[in-house]
Design a protein around this motif. Structure first.
Motif, short mmCIF file in Angstrom:
data_model
loop_
_atom_site.label_atom_id
_atom_site.label_comp_id
_atom_site.label_asym_id
_atom_site.label_seq_id
_atom_site.Cartn_x
_atom_site.Cartn_y
_atom_site.Cartn_z
N MET A 7 0.83 -1.20 -0.07
CA MET A 7 0.09 0.20 -0.12
C MET A 7 1.30 1.00 0.09
O MET A 7 2.04 1.28 1.16
CB MET A 7 -0.90 -0.17 1.23
CG MET A 7 -1.44 1.08 0.74
SD MET A 7 -2.96 0.97 2.95
CE MET A 7 -2.39 0.72 4.07
N ILE A 8 0.84 2.36 -1.21
CA ILE A 8 1.47 3.21 -1.13
C ILE A 8 0.66 4.69 0.05
O ILE A 8 1.77 5.25 0.47
CB ILE A 8 2.06 3.57 -2.63
CG1 ILE A 8 2.48 4.91 -2.83
CG2 ILE A 8 0.59 4.29 -3.11
CD1 ILE A 8 3.22 5.32 -3.80
N PHE A 9 -0.58 4.52 -0.21
CA PHE A 9 -1.29 6.09 -0.01
C PHE A 9 -0.73 5.26 1.72
O PHE A 9 -1.39 4.14 2.67
CB PHE A 9 -2.55 5.86 0.06
CG PHE A 9 -2.45 5.96 -1.57
CD1 PHE A 9 -2.02 7.34 -2.20
CD2 PHE A 9 -2.78 5.19 -3.14
CE1 PHE A 9 -1.70 7.12 -3.53
CE2 PHE A 9 -3.37 5.70 -3.86
CZ PHE A 9 -1.97 7.08 -4.32
N SER A 10 -1.01 6.32 2.32
CA SER A 10 -2.05 6.60 4.01
C SER A 10 -3.13 6.04 4.12
O SER A 10 -3.85 6.61 3.30
CB SER A 10 -1.31 7.86 5.02
OG SER A 10 -1.84 8.89 4.37
N LYS A 11 -3.13 5.89 5.38
CA LYS A 11 -4.95 5.61 5.57
C LYS A 11 -5.81 6.75 5.70
O LYS A 11 -7.05 6.74 5.24
CB LYS A 11 -5.05 4.88 7.15
CG LYS A 11 -6.55 4.58 7.67
CD LYS A 11 -6.57 3.68 7.24
CE LYS A 11 -7.12 2.10 7.46
NZ LYS A 11 -7.44 1.09 7.40
N ALA A 12 -5.15 7.82 5.54
CA ALA A 12 -5.57 9.37 6.27
C ALA A 12 -5.63 9.58 4.35
O ALA A 12 -7.38 9.96 3.73
CB ALA A 12 -4.94 10.92 6.64
N ALA A 28 -7.68 22.93 0.75
CA ALA A 28 -7.23 23.01 -0.68
C ALA A 28 -7.59 23.55 -1.50
O ALA A 28 -7.80 23.83 -2.79
CB ALA A 28 -6.88 21.72 -0.58
N GLY A 29 -9.63 24.15 -1.59
CA GLY A 29 -10.19 24.27 -2.33
C GLY A 29 -11.11 23.36 -2.96
O GLY A 29 -11.79 23.55 -4.24
N ARG A 53 -3.59 13.43 -8.02
CA ARG A 53 -2.60 14.07 -7.60
C ARG A 53 -2.88 15.28 -6.68
O ARG A 53 -2.28 15.15 -5.06
CB ARG A 53 -1.39 14.62 -8.46
CG ARG A 53 -0.49 15.35 -8.14
CD ARG A 53 0.43 16.16 -9.24
NE ARG A 53 1.56 15.70 -8.92
CZ ARG A 53 2.86 14.72 -7.68
NH1 ARG A 53 3.03 13.85 -7.83
NH2 ARG A 53 4.44 15.71 -8.12
N ASP A 54 -4.09 15.96 -6.90
CA ASP A 54 -4.84 17.20 -6.16
C ASP A 54 -5.74 16.74 -4.47
O ASP A 54 -4.55 16.63 -3.44
CB ASP A 54 -5.80 17.80 -7.05
CG ASP A 54 -5.09 18.78 -8.33
OD1 ASP A 54 -4.20 19.30 -8.15
OD2 ASP A 54 -6.24 18.89 -8.77
N LEU A 55 -6.33 15.42 -4.87
CA LEU A 55 -6.52 15.00 -3.84
C LEU A 55 -5.08 14.22 -2.56
O LEU A 55 -5.63 14.51 -1.59
CB LEU A 55 -7.83 13.78 -3.83
CG LEU A 55 -8.31 13.95 -4.72
CD1 LEU A 55 -9.51 12.66 -5.49
CD2 LEU A 55 -9.50 14.75 -4.13
N VAL A 56 -4.43 13.74 -3.60
CA VAL A 56 -3.25 12.99 -2.46
C VAL A 56 -2.23 14.04 -2.06
O VAL A 56 -1.70 13.78 -0.44
CB VAL A 56 -2.32 12.35 -2.87
CG1 VAL A 56 -1.19 11.27 -2.23
CG2 VAL A 56 -3.86 10.66 -3.73
N GLY A 57 -2.31 15.42 -2.63
CA GLY A 57 -1.65 16.10 -2.57
C GLY A 57 -1.54 17.13 -1.14
O GLY A 57 -1.31 17.80 -0.47
N ALA A 58 -3.86 17.48 -1.02
CA ALA A 58 -4.10 17.89 -0.14
C ALA A 58 -3.63 16.89 1.46
O ALA A 58 -4.27 17.82 2.26
CB ALA A 58 -5.47 17.79 -0.65
N ILE A 59 -3.60 15.85 1.10
CA ILE A 59 -4.00 15.36 2.32
C ILE A 59 -2.51 15.21 3.45
O ILE A 59 -2.70 14.97 4.43
CB ILE A 59 -5.19 13.78 2.04
CG1 ILE A 59 -6.14 13.94 2.10
CG2 ILE A 59 -4.62 12.87 3.73
CD1 ILE A 59 -7.28 12.79 1.23
N ASP A 60 -1.63 14.64 2.47
CA ASP A 60 -0.69 14.22 2.24
C ASP A 60 0.56 14.48 1.69
O ASP A 60 0.31 15.14 0.29
CB ASP A 60 -0.05 12.44 2.07
CG ASP A 60 -0.38 11.33 3.31
OD1 ASP A 60 -1.09 11.83 4.27
OD2 ASP A 60 -1.03 10.41 2.69
N ASN A 61 1.92 14.05 2.05
CA ASN A 61 3.23 14.78 1.33
C ASN A 61 3.38 14.33 -0.29
O ASN A 61 4.04 13.10 0.16
CB ASN A 61 4.27 15.04 2.19
CG ASN A 61 5.49 15.65 2.04
OD1 ASN A 61 5.00 16.26 0.80
ND2 ASN A 61 6.75 16.23 2.49
#
Length: 140
Positions: free
Chosen positions: A1-6, A53-54, A78-86
């Motif tokens: 899994m590459i993405f965090s739980k958040a 993030a709007g 990318r917008d979604l992931v970037g808004a939540i994680d680094n």
């Protein structure tokens, strides 16, 4: 899994909102938490990041909740992931070395280039409209 739980919860939540928003001004945060089995307080923190993030807007009150603030095709994964994680973590050295680059590579540098390029391409090339169309709500 590459993405965090958040991030996973954030993506599921925004897809749920995209699918439910038709006919509703706002989708209740409590509804999202219950339907997707996400802890309510954790979800509110994730949604705050998406609001900042709007990507979504929120409203308080009986008919309050969240709604998507942009056209679905304008919101990339990318917008979604970037808004939540680094999101920059993907571009860093896979072993965590600060000076790893093409001129001074770590031992895994050349192996990480292709997967990193594919991940960045996938994140930039997929948008919320596609996610919502191709995701069955029962899979969330």
């Amino acid at each position: 899994m590459i993405f965090s739980k958040a991030t996973i919860y954030g993506i599921k939540s925004i897809v749920y909102v995209a699918k439910q928003q038709n006919g509703k001004d706002y989708v209740s945060i409590r509804e999202i938490a219950e339907k997707l089995e996400i802890p309510f307080h954790f979800l509110t923190k994730i949604l705050q990041k998406l609001t900042h993030a709007g990507i979504i807007v929120s409203s308080k009150g009986v008919k309050g909740g969240v709604r998507i603030n942009k056209s679905l095709d304008e919101v990339s994964l990318r917008d979604l992931v970037g808004a939540i994680d680094n999101i920059e973590e993907i571009d860093r050295c896979v072993l965590g070395f600060s000076r790893c680059n093409s001129n001074d590579p770590c031992i895994l540098h050349s192996y990480w280039l292709d997967p990193k390029t594919m991940i960045n391409s996938m994140l930039s090339g997929k948008n919320l409209e596609e996610l919502a169309k191709k995701t069955n709500i029962s899979n969330l």
